[in-house]
Design an enzyme around this catalytic site. Structure first.
Site, PDB file in Angstrom:
ATOM      1  CE  LYS A  87     157.081  75.163  35.026  1.00 42.21           C
ATOM      2  NZ  LYS A  87     158.169  75.459  35.915  1.00 42.21           N
ATOM      3  CE1 TYR A 145     158.318  84.810  36.173  1.00 43.59           C
ATOM      4  CE2 TYR A 145     158.066  82.443  35.906  1.00 43.59           C
ATOM      5  CZ  TYR A 145     158.777  83.604  35.675  1.00 43.59           C
ATOM      6  OH  TYR A 145     159.951  83.564  34.952  1.00 43.59           O
ATOM      7  CG  ASP A 197     150.714  80.007  32.101  1.00 36.75           C
ATOM      8  OD1 ASP A 197     151.112  78.890  31.707  1.00 36.75           O
ATOM      9  OD2 ASP A 197     151.475  80.877  32.562  1.00 36.75           O
TER      10      ASP A 197
HETATM   11  C1  LIG Z   1     152.546  79.113  35.046  1.00 37.47           C
HETATM   12  C2  LIG Z   1     153.847  79.385  34.384  1.00 37.47           C
HETATM   13  N1  LIG Z   1     153.873  80.023  33.216  1.00 37.47           N
HETATM   14  C3  LIG Z   1     155.020  80.283  32.572  1.00 37.47           C
HETATM   15  C4  LIG Z   1     156.232  79.906  33.110  1.00 37.47           C
HETATM   16  C5  LIG Z   1     157.495  80.196  32.379  1.00 37.47           C
HETATM   17  O1  LIG Z   1     158.054  78.998  31.924  1.00 37.47           O
HETATM   18  P1  LIG Z   1     159.623  78.887  31.631  1.00 37.47           P
HETATM   19  O2  LIG Z   1     160.312  78.928  32.956  1.00 37.47           O
HETATM   20  O3  LIG Z   1     159.766  77.585  30.925  1.00 37.47           O
HETATM   21  O4  LIG Z   1     159.987  80.044  30.770  1.00 37.47           O
HETATM   22  C6  LIG Z   1     156.253  79.237  34.327  1.00 37.47           C
HETATM   23  C7  LIG Z   1     157.536  78.834  34.931  1.00 37.47           C
HETATM   24  O5  LIG Z   1     157.640  78.413  36.047  1.00 37.47           O
HETATM   25  C8  LIG Z   1     155.039  78.953  34.975  1.00 37.47           C
HETATM   26  O6  LIG Z   1     155.010  78.286  36.125  1.00 37.47           O
END
Ligand SMILES: Cc1ncc(COP(=O)(O)O)c(C=O)c1O
Length: 431
Positions: free
Chosen positions: A272, A149, A244
């Site tokens: 985060k 994700y 990511d």
């Molecule tokens: C690895 C990763 N990338 C992107 C996201 C998306 O972040 P957001 O929820 O702040 O849009 C998340 C969210 O949990 C994530 O864990």
């Protein structure tokens, strides 16, 4: 089965009213407890490692808002920084000095990036990084890995097609098939499949996006061979590698997974921890790519609240606290202590604990933990449900899904971990 306890009366009442006017009663689906059943706790406040719900129940929290709260809830330094910033105004839609302060820290901590731009969520960060990669390479296709994700942008809400076909299919209604087709989906942990795709189509692929330590569908530790092959093959084909680091960044090491594995991506995305609990994301990379962004270059990207002064202040206070107190070393100590207490308990059922620093996941299957989404035993969800509820009833807040990781924060202590291990031992004995 009604799993709400009498002490959740107020939570249940609020949620039932919310369900009338907010879809599912929640602002993000996993909060609705669909995977585990029962009534979610409506949280009123948090302090340190604990949260309290509107019925007055206390929980030892290992969700930590899904990762941002590396210092725990309502950390005094972060709160003071936010209050101070708020007293001067909440948003200006103009440059503020705190953007520079956070950018300098991010660039100093994270290897290989020259420039960074702030956004308001991880989703915006990954979406924008992919646009940069497409804009810089002039190619349309991207590669992601099955089960991973990266936020809910159209081209990332894509799952593997059936059989050998790597063309992605929409993972959500509302994602056009034509968008999903531009996303090629490969299995993690499979160098051969990766090399084969690139031998055939590498020249068409703008970017590969990957969490080097996938932490969003289990905690799927990759081999150095796989991570190195992804780096080398993308470089050979002029494809940009996007790490990511929304979960891993500033958590598993000061420089995230890139530092842990000693591999430099071309672009990286953050969220985060970097936002200290306020809505923040960022993407960064080499100047040659980042300078293609507007206003310097032709790749457009923008945001009314991007670089928000409160969010920047919370991020600076969080990173400063980690740096000043050797936070990463303490998190490793706490993580190791957690493992020493919890892994033997899980082993009594043939299960194991997967851990990297302060991130952990229960692998509820025998044998080596999974390294790809396909290798996770689908029975895990059924096994997790009673485990979750047993802990929840004993005052422990774990993620309400077998596929989500847990987080230890700097507000947790060995005593909190002992409490957790005791509760876990009792719950396991009832299963
Ligand atoms: C690895 C990763 N990338 C992107 C996201 C998306 O972040 P957001 O929820 O702040 O849009 C998340 C969210 O949990 C994530 O864990």
């Amino acid at each position: 089965m009604d799993m709400s306890t009498p002490t959740q009366a107020r939570s249940a009442e609020i949620l039932s009213r919310a369900q009338e006017i907010i879809p599912g009663g929640v602002s993000s689906p996993v909060r609705a407890f669909q995977a585990v059943g029962g009534t979610p706790a409506v949280i009123e406040r948090g302090a340190g490692p604990h949260v309290w719900d509107v019925d007055g129940n206390q929980y030892l929290d290992f969700v930590c808002s899904w990762g941002p709260l590396i210092l725990g809830h309502a950390n005094a330094d972060v709160t003071a920084a936010i209050v101070k910033a708020a007293s001067k105004g909440t948003t200006f839609g103009a440059p503020c000095e705190a953007e520079l302060g956070l950018a300098e820290r991010v660039i100093a901590l994270y290897p290989s990036i020259d420039q960074v731009r702030f956004v308001s969520s991880g989703t915006e960060a990954t979406m924008s990084a992919i646009r940069v990669a497409r804009g810089c390479t002039g190619r349309d296709y991207i590669v992601k890995f099955a089960g991973c994700y990266h936020g809910h942008a159209d081209h990332l809400l894509v799952e593997a097609g059936s059989g050998l076909v790597t063309f992605g299919q929409p993972a959500s209604a509302g994602v056009p098939a034509a968008f999903a087709e531009k996303t090629l989906v490969l299995p993690l942990d499979d160098v051969e499949a990766f090399a084969e795709l690139f031998a055939e189509r590498g020249h068409e692929i703008a970017a590969v996006i990957v969490e080097p330590l996938p932490a969003n569908n289990g905690l799927l530790k990759q081999t150095p061979e796989f991570l190195n092959a992804v780096r080398e093959i993308t470089r050979e084909h002029g494809t940009l590698l996007i790490y990511d680091e929304v979960i891993n960044g500033f958590r598993i090491a000061p420089g995230g997974a890139a530092e842990l594995y000693g591999i430099e991506p071309d672009l990286a995305t953050f969220g985060k921890v970097m936002g200290g609990g306020l809505p923040v994301g960022a993407f960064g990379g080499k100047a040659q790519y980042m300078q293609q962004l507007a206003p310097l270059g032709p790749i457009y990207q923008a945001g009314t609240l991007s670089g928000n002064p409160l969010a920047m202040a919370a991020g600076i206070a969080t990173l400063k606290a980690l740096q000043d107190n050797n936070g990463w070393q303490r998190l490793e100590e706490l993580g190791a202590y957690f493992e020493s207490k919890v892994a033997p308990l899980l082993a009594t059922k043939g299960w194991s604990l997967v851990r990297e620093g302060s991130i952990f996941w229960f692998s509820l299957q025998e044998g080596e933990p999974a390294r790809s989404a396909e290798a996770i035993d689908p029975d895990a969800a059924d096994l997790y449900r009673p485990l979750f509820h047993g802990l929840f009833a004993r005052g422990v807040n774990m993620a309400p899904s077998a596929y989500e990781v847990g987080f230890v924060s700097l507000a947790h202590t060995e005593e909190h971990i002992d409490f957790f291990a005791n509760q876990l031992g009792e719950v396991l004995a009832t299963l």
